[in-house]
Design a protein around this motif. Sequence first.
Motif, PDB file in Angstrom:
ATOM      1  N   ARG A 191       0.770  -1.490  -0.035  1.00 27.88           N
ATOM      2  CA  ARG A 191      -0.371  -0.188   0.188  1.00 27.88           C
ATOM      3  C   ARG A 191       0.619   1.121   0.196  1.00 27.88           C
ATOM      4  O   ARG A 191       0.430   2.477  -0.399  1.00 27.88           O
ATOM      5  CB  ARG A 191      -1.237   0.258   1.283  1.00 27.88           C
ATOM      6  N   LEU A 192       2.150   1.153   0.202  1.00 32.90           N
ATOM      7  CA  LEU A 192       3.034   2.453   0.655  1.00 32.90           C
ATOM      8  C   LEU A 192       3.284   2.749  -0.753  1.00 32.90           C
ATOM      9  O   LEU A 192       3.578   3.592  -1.206  1.00 32.90           O
ATOM     10  CB  LEU A 192       4.123   2.482   1.582  1.00 32.90           C
ATOM     11  N   LEU A 193       3.779   1.933  -1.133  1.00 29.63           N
ATOM     12  CA  LEU A 193       4.667   1.960  -2.151  1.00 29.63           C
ATOM     13  C   LEU A 193       3.361   1.569  -3.600  1.00 29.63           C
ATOM     14  O   LEU A 193       3.798   2.704  -4.416  1.00 29.63           O
ATOM     15  CB  LEU A 193       5.438   0.266  -2.970  1.00 29.63           C
ATOM     16  N   TRP A 194       2.654   1.229  -3.180  1.00 27.07           N
ATOM     17  CA  TRP A 194       1.032   1.882  -4.235  1.00 27.07           C
ATOM     18  C   TRP A 194       1.261   3.572  -4.637  1.00 27.07           C
ATOM     19  O   TRP A 194       0.933   4.497  -5.085  1.00 27.07           O
ATOM     20  CB  TRP A 194       0.170   1.101  -4.351  1.00 27.07           C
ATOM     21  N   LEU A 195       1.435   4.112  -2.975  1.00 27.74           N
ATOM     22  CA  LEU A 195       0.590   5.549  -2.842  1.00 27.74           C
ATOM     23  C   LEU A 195       2.249   6.415  -3.323  1.00 27.74           C
ATOM     24  O   LEU A 195       1.992   7.616  -3.797  1.00 27.74           O
ATOM     25  CB  LEU A 195       0.350   5.777  -1.769  1.00 27.74           C
ATOM     26  N   ARG A 196       2.833   5.641  -2.913  1.00 24.65           N
ATOM     27  CA  ARG A 196       4.179   6.563  -3.122  1.00 24.65           C
ATOM     28  C   ARG A 196       4.216   6.946  -4.556  1.00 24.65           C
ATOM     29  O   ARG A 196       5.072   7.691  -5.952  1.00 24.65           O
ATOM     30  CB  ARG A 196       5.139   5.486  -3.315  1.00 24.65           C
ATOM     31  N   GLY A 197       3.997   5.428  -5.383  1.00 27.07           N
ATOM     32  CA  GLY A 197       4.798   5.650  -6.729  1.00 27.07           C
ATOM     33  C   GLY A 197       3.147   6.197  -7.595  1.00 27.07           C
ATOM     34  O   GLY A 197       3.437   7.148  -8.804  1.00 27.07           O
ATOM     35  N   ARG A 198       2.331   7.009  -7.241  1.00 27.86           N
ATOM     36  CA  ARG A 198       0.960   8.211  -7.326  1.00 27.86           C
ATOM     37  C   ARG A 198       1.134   8.957  -6.541  1.00 27.86           C
ATOM     38  O   ARG A 198       0.296  10.173  -6.636  1.00 27.86           O
ATOM     39  CB  ARG A 198      -0.175   7.130  -7.214  1.00 27.86           C
ATOM     40  N   GLY A 199       1.668   9.214  -5.738  1.00 27.51           N
ATOM     41  CA  GLY A 199       2.468  10.692  -5.338  1.00 27.51           C
ATOM     42  C   GLY A 199       1.558  10.999  -4.286  1.00 27.51           C
ATOM     43  O   GLY A 199       0.897  12.117  -4.192  1.00 27.51           O
ATOM     44  N   ARG A 200       0.941   9.924  -3.941  1.00 27.27           N
ATOM     45  CA  ARG A 200      -0.525  10.550  -2.942  1.00 27.27           C
ATOM     46  C   ARG A 200       0.409  10.177  -1.440  1.00 27.27           C
ATOM     47  O   ARG A 200      -0.292  10.117  -0.595  1.00 27.27           O
ATOM     48  CB  ARG A 200      -1.240   9.673  -3.045  1.00 27.27           C
ATOM     49  N   LEU A 201       1.748  10.099  -1.056  1.00 32.35           N
ATOM     50  CA  LEU A 201       2.372  10.020   0.193  1.00 32.35           C
ATOM     51  C   LEU A 201       2.677  12.243   0.412  1.00 32.35           C
ATOM     52  O   LEU A 201       3.248  12.466  -0.056  1.00 32.35           O
ATOM     53  CB  LEU A 201       2.886   9.430   0.462  1.00 32.35           C
ATOM     54  N   ARG A 202       2.008  12.184   1.368  1.00 34.71           N
ATOM     55  CA  ARG A 202       2.547  13.525   2.801  1.00 34.71           C
ATOM     56  C   ARG A 202       3.176  13.125   3.678  1.00 34.71           C
ATOM     57  O   ARG A 202       2.919  12.250   4.491  1.00 34.71           O
ATOM     58  CB  ARG A 202       0.599  14.521   2.606  1.00 34.71           C
TER      59      ARG A 202
END
Length: 260
Positions: free
Chosen positions: A112-123
């Motif tokens: 999940r973390l890698l998926w969000l990171r790939g889509r630029g959704r980590l803050r």
Amino acid sequence: MAAAALKRLWSRSREETGDAAVAKPGVWARLGTWSRALLRDYAEACGDAAAAARARPVRAAVYVGLLGGAAACCALAPSEAAFEEALLDASGTFLLLAPATRNRDSEAYLQRLLWLRGRGRLRHRNLGFCSLVYEAPFDAQASLYQARCRYLQPRWADFPGRILDVGFMGRWWLLEARMRDCDINDDEFLHLPAHLRVVGPHQLRSEANERLFDEKYKPVVLTDDQVDQALWEEQVLQKEKKDRLVLSQADSLVQSEAPR
């Protein structure tokens, strides 16, 4: 008379103006006076603080410890680059594990973390004492109406559910907790009874386990009866092997003479 009076009034006003100009200090003089007063106030405050610390040393030690701890927390709050490094290290650790031995919860959290990171959704947000990594609904560079309209932004009441990790004292605590048993797949122990699926900390370091661990290095001591029993069993096995060998030779001879 009137001219003389006006002349005296004009000369008196000039004298008063000159005296005021002489009495008024310059900018640097006023700045020096203000600096001396400020230093004097700070010196008095430091003296009062030292006197209070000598009067109550325990309270002073507690205050100094709290201030030092707060300064250490602010200095050790992990940055966004530190989270990226920890995430990549965890991903590399998972790549070294066989798929059958990976912990399902840890793998799902990391994916999940890698998926969000790939889509630029980590803050990442630095709060001074700690840092937060949370999920955003859109990429920071997205130009969609839903991403730019302030009335469509997530509510603050939903913010706790969007938090993914907490950084404190130079560590990412949730990521480390999920990676602690990343090489243990609970699905491999489903066939075991319920009381054997969970092992408590007291069972891992129990006296019985330590005693058995020490005993496996001790030599095996057999009694005379056990030695005689082992010799007798060895003789019986040798005799059975000889009998089977003789029977097999006899069978081969019978089979070779049968065509004749």
